[in-house]
Design an enzyme around this catalytic site. Structure first.
Site, PDB file in Angstrom:
ATOM      1  N   TRP A 102     -81.789  -7.231  -2.705  1.00 37.61           N
ATOM      2  CA  TRP A 102     -80.839  -7.397  -3.731  1.00 37.61           C
ATOM      3  C   TRP A 102     -79.720  -6.348  -4.015  1.00 37.61           C
ATOM      4  CZ3 TRP A 102     -80.069 -12.358  -4.411  1.00 37.61           C
ATOM      5  CH2 TRP A 102     -81.188 -13.142  -4.364  1.00 37.61           C
ATOM      6  N   ASP A 172     -78.206  -4.254 -12.330  1.00 37.76           N
ATOM      7  CA  ASP A 172     -78.860  -5.879 -12.013  1.00 37.76           C
ATOM      8  C   ASP A 172     -79.905  -6.026 -12.543  1.00 37.76           C
ATOM      9  OD1 ASP A 172     -79.565  -8.151 -11.155  1.00 37.76           O
ATOM     10  OD2 ASP A 172     -79.282  -8.016  -8.980  1.00 37.76           O
ATOM     11  N   LYS A 196     -85.607 -15.747 -14.823  1.00 33.06           N
ATOM     12  CA  LYS A 196     -86.840 -15.159 -14.560  1.00 33.06           C
ATOM     13  C   LYS A 196     -87.333 -14.887 -15.961  1.00 33.06           C
ATOM     14  CE  LYS A 196     -85.028 -13.121 -10.230  1.00 33.06           C
ATOM     15  NZ  LYS A 196     -85.698 -14.102  -9.344  1.00 33.06           N
TER      16      LYS A 196
END
Length: 361
Positions: A102, A172, A196
């Site tokens: 990511w 992030d 999530k």
């Protein structure tokens, strides 16, 4: 009801109490004689819902007044590009710390807009650790320093918050937001996809220091301007109202659990139980991540014999343990232990793992 324990990395499970409340309110919400997803986002009822969600989030994270809270559309991937568009002049330096897939994607998407450079990376070691804090330095002219506190795919997490000096720190937090207390004041911008620990996919939560909203950034349509969204209370366009409503229910649920300190203790207990089962399996299971960098949220592990993977997945699913297949980049298995996963689910998983190893060891 035949609900199972869902270990999906995202979209992930939601607290059952939240789903039950949403089910009860689905057809008629708050006396509106319609669903929350059917009413105007500019009406008094939904505005009150949105304001309450922001209020509860600010309480949970102790967000200071000089930070704006935005509820935006899109996932983190969209904002990999949108963040440099808002925070940096064309071609300005922007520094990135790389610890997994990511953070790599964030660096790649920023490339067209800024002089994006990796100033530290654990890629050479296979993304199984985090960079040493003494091994890198931020460029003085950088618009920001970006990092990913928790890598969902590789199961790597920072055990420290990077120091960026006068340069704004951008993080992030998609896969670890609200899993433990967080000092928001150390960051310039925090963003997180909802799917999530916040709610359903399609919503992105952003916490941004207000002075950063004043940056000129780059030429872009108004819809891509964070300052415009902040000015309109995240209602510059029609927001994902149902996702926002569900996020608000999750925030209330977290408060009912005792807040983030309480949820952090539960999360630590879940992770400790699973890692102990892996480490004490005499090599039947293996987690490749350096112990100091092990994620509390996402636990990848492999079996000593890959030929057993299919049987493990089939039998675990039959036992009511869902979505344990690892990401294709890593292979093996992955158990995601987000806030909504109860300790009972992790106990069921570790009992299955122990019995599976006994039968196939």
């Amino acid at each position: 009801m035949s609900r199972a324990f869902n270990f999906s990395a995202g979209p992930a499970g939601l607290p059952e109490a939240v789903l039950q409340q949403a089910q009860e309110e689905l057809l008629e919400w708050q006396g509106e004689r319609a669903s929350v997803m059917e009413i105007s986002h500019r009406g008094k009822a939904f505005i009150a819902c949105a304001e309450q969600a922001e209020h509860d989030l600010r309480k949970l994270l102790d967000v200071p007044p000089d930070y704006a809270v935005l509820f935006l559309q899109g996932g983190a991937t969209q904002h990999f590009a949108q963040i440099p568009m808002n925070l940096a002049a064309p071609g300005q330096a922007a520094d990135y710390l790389l610890t997994g897939s990511w953070s790599l994607k964030a660096l790649s998407e920023a490339g067209p807009y800024v002089d994006a450079q990796s100033i530290a990376s654990s890629e050479g070691d296979g993304f199984v650790d985090i960079p040493d804090a003494q091994a890198w330095s931020v460029r003085a002219d950088a618009a920001y320093l970006h990092y990913t506190p928790n890598e969902t795919i590789h199961g790597v997490a920072y055990d420290y918050v990077p120091e960026a000096g006068a340069v704004p720190l951008v993080a992030d937090y998609s896969s670890s937001i609200l899993s433990a207390p967080l000092d928001v004041r150390r960051f310039g911008l925090i963003y997180a996809g909802a799917q999530k620990n916040i709610g359903p996919s399609g919503l992105l939560l952003m916490i941004i220091r207000r002075d950063l909203l004043e940056r000129t950034g780059q030429a872009r349509a108004r819809i891509f301007q964070y300052a415009a969204h902040a000015k309109e209370g995240s209602m510059l366009n029609t927001p994902p109202t149902f996702a926002w409503y569900l996020a608000g229910l999750v925030f209330k649920w977290l408060k009912q659990q005792g807040g983030l300190s309480a949820i952090a203790r539960i999360n630590a207990e879940k992770a400790e139980l699973l890692y102990r089962t892996i480490d004490e399996s005499a090599g039947f299971y293996r987690n490749p991540v350096a112990k100091r960098a092990r994620s509390v949220m996402n636990v990848p592990f492999t079996l000593h014999d890959p030929e057993l993977d299919v049987a493990f997945l089939e039998q675990s699913k039959a036992a009511g343990l869902l979505a344990l297949k690892g990401h294709k980049l890593v292979g093996g298995m992955r158990a995601s232990l987000y806030n909504a996963m109860p300790l009972a689910g992790v106990k069921a998983l570790t009992e299955f793992m122990t019995e599976f190893a006994r039968r196939h060891g």
